[in-house]
Structures are given as C-alpha cells and as structure tokens.
Design a protein around this motif. Structure first.
Motif, PDB file in Angstrom:
ATOM      1  N   GLU A  47       0.832  -1.213   0.000  1.00  9.24           N
ATOM      2  CA  GLU A  47       0.000   0.000   0.000  1.00  9.24           C
ATOM      3  C   GLU A  47       0.865   1.262   0.000  1.00  9.24           C
ATOM      4  O   GLU A  47       0.574   2.216  -0.716  1.00  9.24           O
ATOM      5  CB  GLU A  47      -0.913   0.013   1.230  1.00  9.24           C
ATOM      6  CG  GLU A  47      -2.015  -1.010   1.173  1.00  9.24           C
ATOM      7  CD  GLU A  47      -2.840  -1.073   2.447  1.00  9.24           C
ATOM      8  OE1 GLU A  47      -3.994  -1.508   2.363  1.00  9.24           O
ATOM      9  OE2 GLU A  47      -2.344  -0.692   3.527  1.00  9.24           O
ATOM     10  N   ALA A  48       1.915   1.249   0.806  1.00  5.06           N
ATOM     11  CA  ALA A  48       2.753   2.439   0.966  1.00  5.06           C
ATOM     12  C   ALA A  48       3.616   2.715  -0.263  1.00  5.06           C
ATOM     13  O   ALA A  48       3.835   3.870  -0.623  1.00  5.06           O
ATOM     14  CB  ALA A  48       3.643   2.290   2.196  1.00  5.06           C
ATOM     15  N   SER A  49       4.093   1.650  -0.902  1.00  5.25           N
ATOM     16  CA  SER A  49       5.044   1.842  -1.995  1.00  5.25           C
ATOM     17  C   SER A  49       4.388   2.002  -3.358  1.00  5.25           C
ATOM     18  O   SER A  49       5.016   2.485  -4.283  1.00  5.25           O
ATOM     19  CB  SER A  49       6.005   0.651  -2.053  1.00  5.25           C
ATOM     20  OG  SER A  49       5.300  -0.509  -2.432  1.00  5.25           O
ATOM     21  N   GLY A  50       3.167   1.550  -3.458  1.00  6.93           N
ATOM     22  CA  GLY A  50       2.502   1.616  -4.756  1.00  6.93           C
ATOM     23  C   GLY A  50       3.058   0.612  -5.755  1.00  6.93           C
ATOM     24  O   GLY A  50       2.895   0.770  -6.955  1.00  6.93           O
ATOM     25  N   ILE A  51       3.737  -0.427  -5.238  1.00  7.33           N
ATOM     26  CA  ILE A  51       4.270  -1.476  -6.114  1.00  7.33           C
ATOM     27  C   ILE A  51       3.096  -2.146  -6.808  1.00  7.33           C
ATOM     28  O   ILE A  51       2.126  -2.540  -6.153  1.00  7.33           O
ATOM     29  CB  ILE A  51       5.081  -2.509  -5.308  1.00  7.33           C
ATOM     30  CG1 ILE A  51       6.326  -1.856  -4.715  1.00  7.33           C
ATOM     31  CG2 ILE A  51       5.467  -3.703  -6.177  1.00  7.33           C
ATOM     32  CD1 ILE A  51       7.097  -2.741  -3.766  1.00  7.33           C
ATOM     33  N   PRO A  52       3.155  -2.269  -8.105  1.00  2.00           N
ATOM     34  CA  PRO A  52       2.036  -2.871  -8.826  1.00  2.00           C
ATOM     35  C   PRO A  52       1.804  -4.327  -8.404  1.00  2.00           C
ATOM     36  O   PRO A  52       2.741  -5.102  -8.263  1.00  2.00           O
ATOM     37  CB  PRO A  52       2.454  -2.817 -10.293  1.00  2.00           C
ATOM     38  CG  PRO A  52       3.620  -1.897 -10.355  1.00  2.00           C
ATOM     39  CD  PRO A  52       4.225  -1.846  -8.997  1.00  2.00           C
ATOM     40  N   THR A  53       0.562  -4.640  -8.182  1.00  2.00           N
ATOM     41  CA  THR A  53       0.150  -6.008  -7.906  1.00  2.00           C
ATOM     42  C   THR A  53      -1.273  -6.167  -8.415  1.00  2.00           C
ATOM     43  O   THR A  53      -1.996  -5.174  -8.538  1.00  2.00           O
ATOM     44  CB  THR A  53       0.244  -6.346  -6.402  1.00  2.00           C
ATOM     45  OG1 THR A  53      -0.050  -7.728  -6.213  1.00  2.00           O
ATOM     46  CG2 THR A  53      -0.696  -5.519  -5.567  1.00  2.00           C
ATOM     47  N   THR A  54      -1.649  -7.368  -8.710  1.00  2.00           N
ATOM     48  CA  THR A  54      -3.005  -7.563  -9.218  1.00  2.00           C
ATOM     49  C   THR A  54      -4.001  -7.416  -8.069  1.00  2.00           C
ATOM     50  O   THR A  54      -3.672  -7.655  -6.902  1.00  2.00           O
ATOM     51  CB  THR A  54      -3.164  -8.957  -9.849  1.00  2.00           C
ATOM     52  OG1 THR A  54      -2.965  -9.943  -8.839  1.00  2.00           O
ATOM     53  CG2 THR A  54      -2.192  -9.158 -10.995  1.00  2.00           C
ATOM     54  N   ASP A  55      -5.207  -7.034  -8.416  1.00  2.00           N
ATOM     55  CA  ASP A  55      -6.257  -6.919  -7.413  1.00  2.00           C
ATOM     56  C   ASP A  55      -6.521  -8.262  -6.748  1.00  2.00           C
ATOM     57  O   ASP A  55      -6.755  -8.322  -5.539  1.00  2.00           O
ATOM     58  CB  ASP A  55      -7.555  -6.386  -8.030  1.00  2.00           C
ATOM     59  CG  ASP A  55      -7.477  -4.908  -8.376  1.00  2.00           C
ATOM     60  OD1 ASP A  55      -6.587  -4.210  -7.844  1.00  2.00           O
ATOM     61  OD2 ASP A  55      -8.318  -4.458  -9.171  1.00  2.00           O
ATOM     62  N   SER A  56      -6.476  -9.332  -7.531  1.00  2.00           N
ATOM     63  CA  SER A  56      -6.748 -10.651  -6.955  1.00  2.00           C
ATOM     64  C   SER A  56      -5.660 -11.053  -5.964  1.00  2.00           C
ATOM     65  O   SER A  56      -5.955 -11.612  -4.905  1.00  2.00           O
ATOM     66  CB  SER A  56      -6.910 -11.709  -8.046  1.00  2.00           C
ATOM     67  OG  SER A  56      -5.713 -11.881  -8.760  1.00  2.00           O
ATOM     68  N   HIS A  57      -4.404 -10.750  -6.276  1.00  2.00           N
ATOM     69  CA  HIS A  57      -3.312 -11.059  -5.348  1.00  2.00           C
ATOM     70  C   HIS A  57      -3.471 -10.260  -4.063  1.00  2.00           C
ATOM     71  O   HIS A  57      -3.346 -10.802  -2.958  1.00  2.00           O
ATOM     72  CB  HIS A  57      -1.952 -10.757  -5.997  1.00  2.00           C
ATOM     73  CG  HIS A  57      -0.787 -10.942  -5.077  1.00  2.00           C
ATOM     74  ND1 HIS A  57      -0.378 -12.173  -4.640  1.00  2.00           N
ATOM     75  CD2 HIS A  57       0.033 -10.039  -4.499  1.00  2.00           C
ATOM     76  CE1 HIS A  57       0.659 -12.021  -3.831  1.00  2.00           C
ATOM     77  NE2 HIS A  57       0.925 -10.738  -3.731  1.00  2.00           N
TER      78      HIS A  57
END
Length: 81
Positions: A47-57
C-alpha cells in the motif's frame, strides 16, 4: 488503499496481555501471530510503496490476514493460557 498497519495489540486491545502471554507460552499461537505480522507488514508495504500487484493477489493477501485474525481471536477467547 488505506495504508495503515493492523498490529494485534491494536486489533484486540482488551487482549493485549493475553497476546503477550500466548506469544511466549504457546508455539501454535506464536506461529499464527508471526504469520499475521509478516502478512500485515507485506500488505502495508504494498500500500505504501505503490508497487504494482493484481487486485486478486492483493485480495488474497487481505483475505488471508482476516482468516489469521479470526484464528487468533478464537485462541484468545478460548482462554487456554
């Protein structure tokens, strides 16, 4: 995204003493608490870093945290300590 941590002592403030006792006396509880903390840290980091991840993950991570929280709460209300 909220970007806030959810430590156990704040999630269950009425059980702070019980949490500390179980962490030192109950290996199963210690394992649950450790996994919960690591998962909470991972979610907060994403959440803090904004690292991309899928919504499902991301949803899977949060669902696992909720499941752990439920297991931990059950241990707390059993009072076996």
């Amino acid at each position: 995204m909220q970007n806030e941590k959810h430590p156990l002592h704040l999630e269950f403030p009425d059980h702070a003493i019980d949490i500390a006792k179980l962490k030192s006396d109950n290996p199963e509880f210690t394992t649950l608490a450790k996994e919960y903390h690591q998962l909470d840290h991972q979610i907060h980091g994403l959440e803090a870093s904004g690292i991309p991840t899928t919504d499902s993950h991301f949803s899977e991570l949060k669902s696992r945290r909720v499941a752990l929280k439920d297991q931990i709460y059950q241990k707390l209300i059993q009072g076996d300590f």
